[in-house]
Enzyme design. Structure first.
Site, PDB file in Angstrom:
ATOM      1  N   VAL A 112       0.828  -1.210   0.000  1.00  0.00           N
ATOM      2  CA  VAL A 112       0.000   0.000   0.000  1.00  0.00           C
ATOM      3  C   VAL A 112       0.863   1.261   0.000  1.00  0.00           C
ATOM      4  O   VAL A 112       0.635   2.181  -0.785  1.00  0.00           O
ATOM      5  CB  VAL A 112      -0.968   0.005   1.215  1.00  0.00           C
ATOM      6  CG1 VAL A 112      -1.868   1.229   1.153  1.00  0.00           C
ATOM      7  CG2 VAL A 112      -1.804  -1.273   1.249  1.00  0.00           C
ATOM      8  N   LYS A 118      -6.873  -1.829  10.025  1.00  0.00           N
ATOM      9  CA  LYS A 118      -8.112  -2.228  10.738  1.00  0.00           C
ATOM     10  C   LYS A 118      -7.806  -2.885  12.073  1.00  0.00           C
ATOM     11  O   LYS A 118      -8.545  -2.714  13.044  1.00  0.00           O
ATOM     12  CB  LYS A 118      -8.954  -3.171   9.885  1.00  0.00           C
ATOM     13  CG  LYS A 118      -8.238  -4.417   9.419  1.00  0.00           C
ATOM     14  CD  LYS A 118      -8.187  -4.489   7.924  1.00  0.00           C
ATOM     15  CE  LYS A 118      -7.112  -5.409   7.445  1.00  0.00           C
ATOM     16  NZ  LYS A 118      -6.802  -5.270   6.048  1.00  0.00           N
ATOM     17  N   ILE A 162     -13.463   0.911  -1.285  1.00  0.00           N
ATOM     18  CA  ILE A 162     -14.875   1.324  -1.235  1.00  0.00           C
ATOM     19  C   ILE A 162     -15.041   2.447  -0.199  1.00  0.00           C
ATOM     20  O   ILE A 162     -14.660   2.265   0.956  1.00  0.00           O
ATOM     21  CB  ILE A 162     -15.800   0.143  -0.833  1.00  0.00           C
ATOM     22  CG1 ILE A 162     -15.626  -1.030  -1.793  1.00  0.00           C
ATOM     23  CG2 ILE A 162     -17.253   0.587  -0.771  1.00  0.00           C
ATOM     24  CD1 ILE A 162     -16.407  -2.279  -1.397  1.00  0.00           C
ATOM     25  N   GLY A 182      -1.666 -15.567  -4.928  1.00  0.00           N
ATOM     26  CA  GLY A 182      -1.414 -14.401  -4.071  1.00  0.00           C
ATOM     27  C   GLY A 182      -2.667 -13.796  -3.468  1.00  0.00           C
ATOM     28  O   GLY A 182      -2.623 -12.710  -2.898  1.00  0.00           O
ATOM     29  N   ASP A 222     -10.343 -11.267  10.084  1.00  0.00           N
ATOM     30  CA  ASP A 222     -10.188 -10.033   9.304  1.00  0.00           C
ATOM     31  C   ASP A 222     -11.559  -9.362   9.106  1.00  0.00           C
ATOM     32  O   ASP A 222     -11.706  -8.150   9.292  1.00  0.00           O
ATOM     33  CB  ASP A 222      -9.547 -10.378   7.956  1.00  0.00           C
ATOM     34  CG  ASP A 222      -9.437  -9.185   7.038  1.00  0.00           C
ATOM     35  OD1 ASP A 222      -8.610  -8.304   7.325  1.00  0.00           O
ATOM     36  OD2 ASP A 222     -10.189  -9.117   6.048  1.00  0.00           O
ATOM     37  N   LYS A 271     -13.029  -5.502  10.634  1.00  0.00           N
ATOM     38  CA  LYS A 271     -13.689  -4.468   9.811  1.00  0.00           C
ATOM     39  C   LYS A 271     -15.109  -4.248  10.300  1.00  0.00           C
ATOM     40  O   LYS A 271     -15.581  -3.104  10.394  1.00  0.00           O
ATOM     41  CB  LYS A 271     -13.669  -4.891   8.334  1.00  0.00           C
ATOM     42  CG  LYS A 271     -12.261  -4.972   7.767  1.00  0.00           C
ATOM     43  CD  LYS A 271     -12.253  -5.694   6.432  1.00  0.00           C
ATOM     44  CE  LYS A 271     -10.847  -5.877   5.896  1.00  0.00           C
ATOM     45  NZ  LYS A 271     -10.792  -6.796   4.763  1.00  0.00           N
ATOM     46  N   GLY A 325      -5.609  -4.609  -2.439  1.00  0.00           N
ATOM     47  CA  GLY A 325      -4.686  -4.369  -3.554  1.00  0.00           C
ATOM     48  C   GLY A 325      -4.085  -2.973  -3.425  1.00  0.00           C
ATOM     49  O   GLY A 325      -4.718  -2.070  -2.868  1.00  0.00           O
TER      50      GLY A 325
HETATM   51  N1  LIG Z   1      -2.438  -4.932   1.049  1.00  0.00           N
HETATM   52  C1  LIG Z   1      -3.715  -4.603   0.947  1.00  0.00           C
HETATM   53  O1  LIG Z   1      -4.375  -4.873  -0.056  1.00  0.00           O
HETATM   54  C2  LIG Z   1      -4.378  -3.850   2.072  1.00  0.00           C
HETATM   55  C3  LIG Z   1      -5.742  -3.470   1.935  1.00  0.00           C
HETATM   56  C4  LIG Z   1      -6.365  -2.737   2.954  1.00  0.00           C
HETATM   57  C5  LIG Z   1      -5.629  -2.421   4.084  1.00  0.00           C
HETATM   58  N2  LIG Z   1      -4.330  -2.817   4.203  1.00  0.00           N
HETATM   59  C6  LIG Z   1      -3.593  -2.460   5.412  1.00  0.00           C
HETATM   60  O2  LIG Z   1      -2.506  -1.590   5.055  1.00  0.00           O
HETATM   61  C7  LIG Z   1      -1.430  -1.790   5.956  1.00  0.00           C
HETATM   62  C8  LIG Z   1      -0.167  -2.114   5.142  1.00  0.00           C
HETATM   63  O3  LIG Z   1      -0.387  -3.300   4.423  1.00  0.00           O
HETATM   64  P1  LIG Z   1       0.626  -3.785   3.260  1.00  0.00           P
HETATM   65  O4  LIG Z   1      -0.069  -4.891   2.562  1.00  0.00           O
HETATM   66  O5  LIG Z   1       1.122  -2.624   2.464  1.00  0.00           O
HETATM   67  O6  LIG Z   1       1.825  -4.384   4.149  1.00  0.00           O
HETATM   68  P2  LIG Z   1       3.288  -4.775   3.668  1.00  0.00           P
HETATM   69  O7  LIG Z   1       3.361  -4.923   2.197  1.00  0.00           O
HETATM   70  O8  LIG Z   1       3.718  -5.911   4.526  1.00  0.00           O
HETATM   71  O9  LIG Z   1       4.161  -3.486   4.060  1.00  0.00           O
HETATM   72  C9  LIG Z   1       4.467  -3.164   5.384  1.00  0.00           C
HETATM   73  C10 LIG Z   1       5.535  -2.077   5.378  1.00  0.00           C
HETATM   74  O10 LIG Z   1       5.803  -1.704   6.725  1.00  0.00           O
HETATM   75  C11 LIG Z   1       7.202  -1.585   6.898  1.00  0.00           C
HETATM   76  N3  LIG Z   1       7.533  -1.848   8.292  1.00  0.00           N
HETATM   77  C12 LIG Z   1       7.346  -2.978   9.016  1.00  0.00           C
HETATM   78  N4  LIG Z   1       7.827  -2.819  10.261  1.00  0.00           N
HETATM   79  C13 LIG Z   1       8.326  -1.556  10.319  1.00  0.00           C
HETATM   80  C14 LIG Z   1       8.981  -0.795  11.324  1.00  0.00           C
HETATM   81  N5  LIG Z   1       9.193  -1.315  12.523  1.00  0.00           N
HETATM   82  N6  LIG Z   1       9.347   0.459  11.032  1.00  0.00           N
HETATM   83  C15 LIG Z   1       9.136   0.993   9.807  1.00  0.00           C
HETATM   84  N7  LIG Z   1       8.520   0.320   8.814  1.00  0.00           N
HETATM   85  C16 LIG Z   1       8.134  -0.932   9.070  1.00  0.00           C
HETATM   86  C17 LIG Z   1       7.810  -2.624   5.974  1.00  0.00           C
HETATM   87  O11 LIG Z   1       9.137  -2.241   5.696  1.00  0.00           O
HETATM   88  P3  LIG Z   1      10.108  -3.085   4.684  1.00  0.00           P
HETATM   89  O12 LIG Z   1       9.460  -2.964   3.326  1.00  0.00           O
HETATM   90  O13 LIG Z   1      11.404  -2.395   4.742  1.00  0.00           O
HETATM   91  O14 LIG Z   1      10.115  -4.486   5.209  1.00  0.00           O
HETATM   92  C18 LIG Z   1       6.874  -2.507   4.758  1.00  0.00           C
HETATM   93  O15 LIG Z   1       7.331  -1.515   3.884  1.00  0.00           O
HETATM   94  C19 LIG Z   1      -1.887  -2.894   6.931  1.00  0.00           C
HETATM   95  O16 LIG Z   1      -2.418  -2.316   8.072  1.00  0.00           O
HETATM   96  C20 LIG Z   1      -2.973  -3.614   6.142  1.00  0.00           C
HETATM   97  O17 LIG Z   1      -3.913  -4.258   6.992  1.00  0.00           O
HETATM   98  C21 LIG Z   1      -3.696  -3.517   3.228  1.00  0.00           C
END
Ligand SMILES: NC(=O)c1ccc[n+]([C@@H]2O[C@H](COP(=O)([O-])OP(=O)(O)OC[C@H]3O[C@@H](n4cnc5c(N)ncnc54)[C@H](OP(=O)(O)O)[C@@H]3O)[C@@H](O)[C@H]2O)c1
Length: 437
Positions: free
Chosen positions: A15, A107, A138, A189, A203, A207, A304
């Site tokens: 994200v 969330k 949404i 994925g 999850d 929400k 996504g």
């Molecule tokens: N993915 C989705 O489709 C989606 C949809 C809705 C909501 N969300 C929410 O959005 C949030 C992020 O999700 P994501 O899928 O983007 O997760 P992700 O791909 O796992 O990314 C997490 C990021 O956080 C960084 N991080 C982890 N620990 C850290 C720390 N201690 N200090 C600084 N940075 C740190 C990681 O750094 P590194 O890259 O250096 O490891 C990574 O860049 C979550 O709360 C998730 O529930 C995600």
């Protein structure tokens, strides 16, 4: 033109990197819409060397998101790390206490600490925006918080987890087992290596807890949610549902009842002709029922990078458009201190129709015994059908019952009675039927 809005992005994963990319690609458009520039002034992640497919070298790098949350070099702290404790919680709290606006997609964090964080935001007069935390792209938070003034919500329900909906959609379309679908979802994925959190309903529950608070003005109560996942849904259930004019969906439902508020996450049969039954694959949907509006259904991409970034950027743009000294609306639609304690309705008093599938010994008297257990518990039946089971299990029969409106307590008692009678050869299956337009 007003001064640029300086944002700091903590977390540059799926994200976070998408948010940085859209802010760059749509900079001119956003400036026109907001009346000021939005610039990424700071970023934080774990690994400063990782190639994220986006150049963020012009932003100041912070190893520690806490430090970024407190720096005077940003106006908005964007939390995209994830997790309900640790750096996500500490940095969001620190940012709010330092008087920074916060945008988050988290969330899990809001389900656990949302009310406490909202109190800080409201005390400090800053925004805590979280559109991306529920149903990804949404705009359901904005709709409930801003567009439904004066409406009293009676029920809110939805398909809030794309992984589960993808699996159920494929099970129905292709006639394959839950396990085979899950493996495929993991390969593509759409499901995590450890899928428990999605498929067992956690999850969806996170929400739902946020939607419940917005709908009914109550404190978030994520631990008080009745939860059943989809792992025990079989082809026999999917086929029987289809024959009866239903489709199985994992729904999160929050509903006002006479004894309190029901919050439940479980596989649900919805009429095949209903709008929510047409929501397929990874798509999410949220239905909101109110006294004035009737039923509203919002549907779209629930996850996504780009879809989630769209919601995050909408939240940032709202902050960019707000003017200094403007009183911000409360985080959960009512001031956090005025959110009422959550009064839980007991699941045993849930009223509705039920689908019950029983696998029984093929012998005289079983059918009559089942009907008697139903009658003894005042359960009136809409239909009762029995099928022979072919092949190795030829000494068995499947009995499918659909009830008129009854209570959970009555159904559990009847099914317990049938189990004690010794007629069953397999675990009974009970699936609630949800009214849907
Ligand atoms: N993915 C989705 O489709 C989606 C949809 C809705 C909501 N969300 C929410 O959005 C949030 C992020 O999700 P994501 O899928 O983007 O997760 P992700 O791909 O796992 O990314 C997490 C990021 O956080 C960084 N991080 C982890 N620990 C850290 C720390 N201690 N200090 C600084 N940075 C740190 C990681 O750094 P590194 O890259 O250096 O490891 C990574 O860049 C979550 O709360 C998730 O529930 C995600």
């Amino acid at each position: 033109m007003a001064e640029a809005l300086r944002v700091g992005i903590a977390g540059l994963g799926t994200v976070g990197a998408s948010v940085a990319r859209v802010l760059r690609d749509k900079a001119a458009e956003l400036t026109r819409q907001c009346g000021r520039d939005i610039i990424v002034a700071a970023v934080s992640a774990r690994d400063p060397k990782r190639d994220r497919g986006i150049d963020v070298s012009s932003a100041k790098w912070f190893d520690d998101p806490m430090k970024m949350a407190q720096t005077a070099e940003i106006d908005v702290f964007i939390e995209l790390i994830g997790g309900d404790e640790g750096p996500a919680r500490l940095s969001v709290k620190a940012a709010l206490e330092a008087g920074r606006h916060v945008v988050t997609a988290n969330k899990a964090l809001l389900a656990k600490h949302g009310v406490a964080l909202a109190e800080i935001a409201e005390k400090k007069g800053v925004l805590l925006n979280y559109e991306a935390a529920v149903a990804g792209g949404i705009p359901v938070i904005k709709t409930m918080r801003e567009a439904m003034a004066g409406n009293s919500v009676t029920r809110v329900f939805g398909i809030l987890n794309g992984t589960c909906n993808y699996i159920l959609t494929r099970m129905e379309a292709e006639g394959i087992s839950f396990d085979a679908c899950l493996k495929d979802a993991q390969r593509l994925g759409y499901a995590e290596a450890d899928p428990t959190f999605d498929i067992e309903g956690h999850d969806t529950a996170h929400k739902l807890s946020i939607l419940t608070s917005l709908a009914f003005g109550t404190k978030i109560a994520a631990n008080d949610i009745y939860m059943e996942g989809i792992s025990n849904i079989t082809q026999a259930d999917i086929r029987a549902a289809g024959d009866l004019g239903y489709r199985i969906k994992l729904l999160g439902v929050a509903q006002r009842t006479e004894s309190g508020i029901e919050q439940r996450v479980h596989p649900t049969m919805v009429p095949t002709a209903s709008v929510i039954a047409q929501v397929h694959g990874v798509t999410n949907a949220v239905a909101i029922e109110t006294d004035i509006l009737g039923e509203l259904l919002l549907s779209g991409p629930g996850a996504g990078g780009n879809a989630t970034a769209s919601a995050v950027i909408g939240d940032i743009a709202d902050i960019a458009k707000s003017r200094p000294g403007f009183q911000h609306g409360p985080v959960f639609g009512r001031p956090a201190k005025e959110l009422r304690p959550y009064k839980k309705a007991q699941m045993r008093s849930h009223a509705g129709g039920y689908f019950i599938r029983l696998t029984v010994h093929d012998r005289i008297g079983v059918f009559a015994a089942i009907a008697k257990r139903m009658a003894d518990n005042d359960i009136s039946l809409e239909s009762i059908v029995q099928h022979a089971v072919s092949g190795e299990a030829a000494a068995q029969k499947t009995v499918i019952l659909v009830t008129h409106e009854t209570t959970e307590a009555a159904v559990r008692k009847a099914v317990d009675g049938i189990t004690k009678d010794g007629h069953l050869t397999d675990k009974p299956q009970v699936i609630r039927i949800e009214r849907a337009g």
